[in-house]
Design a protein around this motif. Sequence first.
Motif: not given
Lengths: 420, 183
Positions: A156, A159, A161-165, A168
């Motif tokens: 977590a 990862d 930061s491109a994928i959503s919170l 993640r």
Amino acid sequence: MIPAKKVLNTLNEHWSVLELLFKRFKMTDFSVKDVQNIIKHKNPQWTSERIFRETNRLLNQEIIIPLAKSSQLEINRAVADFASFLLQEEHLGLAQEITVLVNDLERLGNRLEQAADEGDHSELRRFSRIMDERVRKIIKLFIHNENAIFNIVEQAKSDSSAISLQKRYRAVIEAFDEYIEPMLEMVDIRGEFHACFNIIETQLSQQIDNIELYGRGTQDKRMLEQLRTRILDMHLIGRESLRKSADMLMPLREELRRNSLITRQASKVLGMIRKNGVDRMLSPVQPEFVSDIQRFSLGQQRHMVAYMAGLAEFEHEEYQLPDQNDVPDYQSPHIPDYSEVKKRFSGTEKTKKALLGFLTNEYPKLEADELLFLYQKLVSDDALDLQQDQQRVTVTIAEQDFSLYPFNASTKIEHANDNN
Amino acid sequence: MTTINLAHLTELQAINKKLASGYHISEQDTTLWQQLDQNIDAYQALFSALGHDLHHDARGFYYLASDESTPNMGKISRAIALTVFILIEHFANQGKDPLRAIFDETADLELMQTLVQLNKHLFDQLEIFSGSDLRKDVYLRMVRLGLARETEQGFMHLAPLYRYIDALMEVNEENFDGLEEEL
């Protein structure tokens, strides 16, 4: 039955291949071609014949096995478990797993007591052994889950930061809600876990006491003691492990909560701004700055307040009317500054001379009364060495005749010097 | 009582000049920041004697706190606040972690144009009509206040931006109710 040593040798030889297979395909299936490619990749100098042979060896020793009714392959579960243990690539287990084992432990405890009551030593030993195994398993699960949580946290955090919170942290939230929380509830001092251990512990202690009392089955005493210690130890390990896991997960959970809070707040505030206008909405909350300009101007409210407070405290001083003594005498504007006159006087020759003569020479344009004013000032000056004539003389000043005993003077210091 | 040894405060002049103009000294201003960090007590005493409130935020910046600004500074601050809030919403809409994105991503002209286009009616109220207006009126001023730093691609936001995030969190229902009544 394949000899264990043979399998171990193959594992050893092909560990790099297996590791890559395990990491790349995780728990999914793969084709023979994939395996061959990986072998080729790891051993580029091998001939295709050798690669074929090695692939077959892995298959024959059931390290990789075919999926049912398919040409796809998968890693043998036992090997995969071993690899996941070695690589610490563990997946979070279920809280229920542990619960079931603990409940079973309770059941076994009762059976053990029963066996002891009946004096059946072989049964007692058997249950004790099973319980021992269960306890080991629980400890293993605790450690396994702790590692798994560590992995989740690492992932977590690292990862992009491109994928959503939400995506993640999904694993984090799941781990927390589905493992940590029920487990914490269970190990809680008033929880079922604790109660169960208390029961088992008293049962075991009772058995040990009985053995000591009656002297029957002394060889079992040590085994029971060991079991008791192990259970206590397990309880401790469980609490420790859960505490550590919770500590790892907590900050991430907080971060997520804060982040979603900020997002929610931002949309709420923007909504309010849209409704009420930018200036009206933001003026009360915006951060303020200090700048030079505002420090030196009366622009700010607090400056105005300070200014008004200053005005409010203002008081007249009692105005005093001047009396006769305070009014300075009339002085003609033609009269030069007295200090100027004195300077000019001390600038002339050092011998004593008539003051009136000096004044008439220096200021020919002045009226008689003005000259007399200056004369009077010079005469009353302490800084001059004065000498009054003994004879009455009549002098003409500005076309006026005066008869008087005139003063001669020189500057005092000069005079002192003359004496020396 | 703090003793102030002026000989130790070698950067006093530079620090005073920056702080007095509303600048936030953060870790990127290495010399000034270290100087403040090491002699914070002395600087605090000195500035409070001068009638300022030197504030140290634990998230890594120093500034002079004030409870109000001149109308002009207030307007700038409002524009910055609006930009920051819109940025947060923008990043969140893209499915990014807003706090992380705001400090990691560069704000380039393209992003600014998008922001202004998407929130035209809000920026209109502050007389910002295009991405380059936003750059000129907000970002260059943010640089001057130490809230952002100009890079080759655009602007990077700096830690003092937390003041705006705090301000965002301060808006709560009560303020809102008060506003409703006023209306």
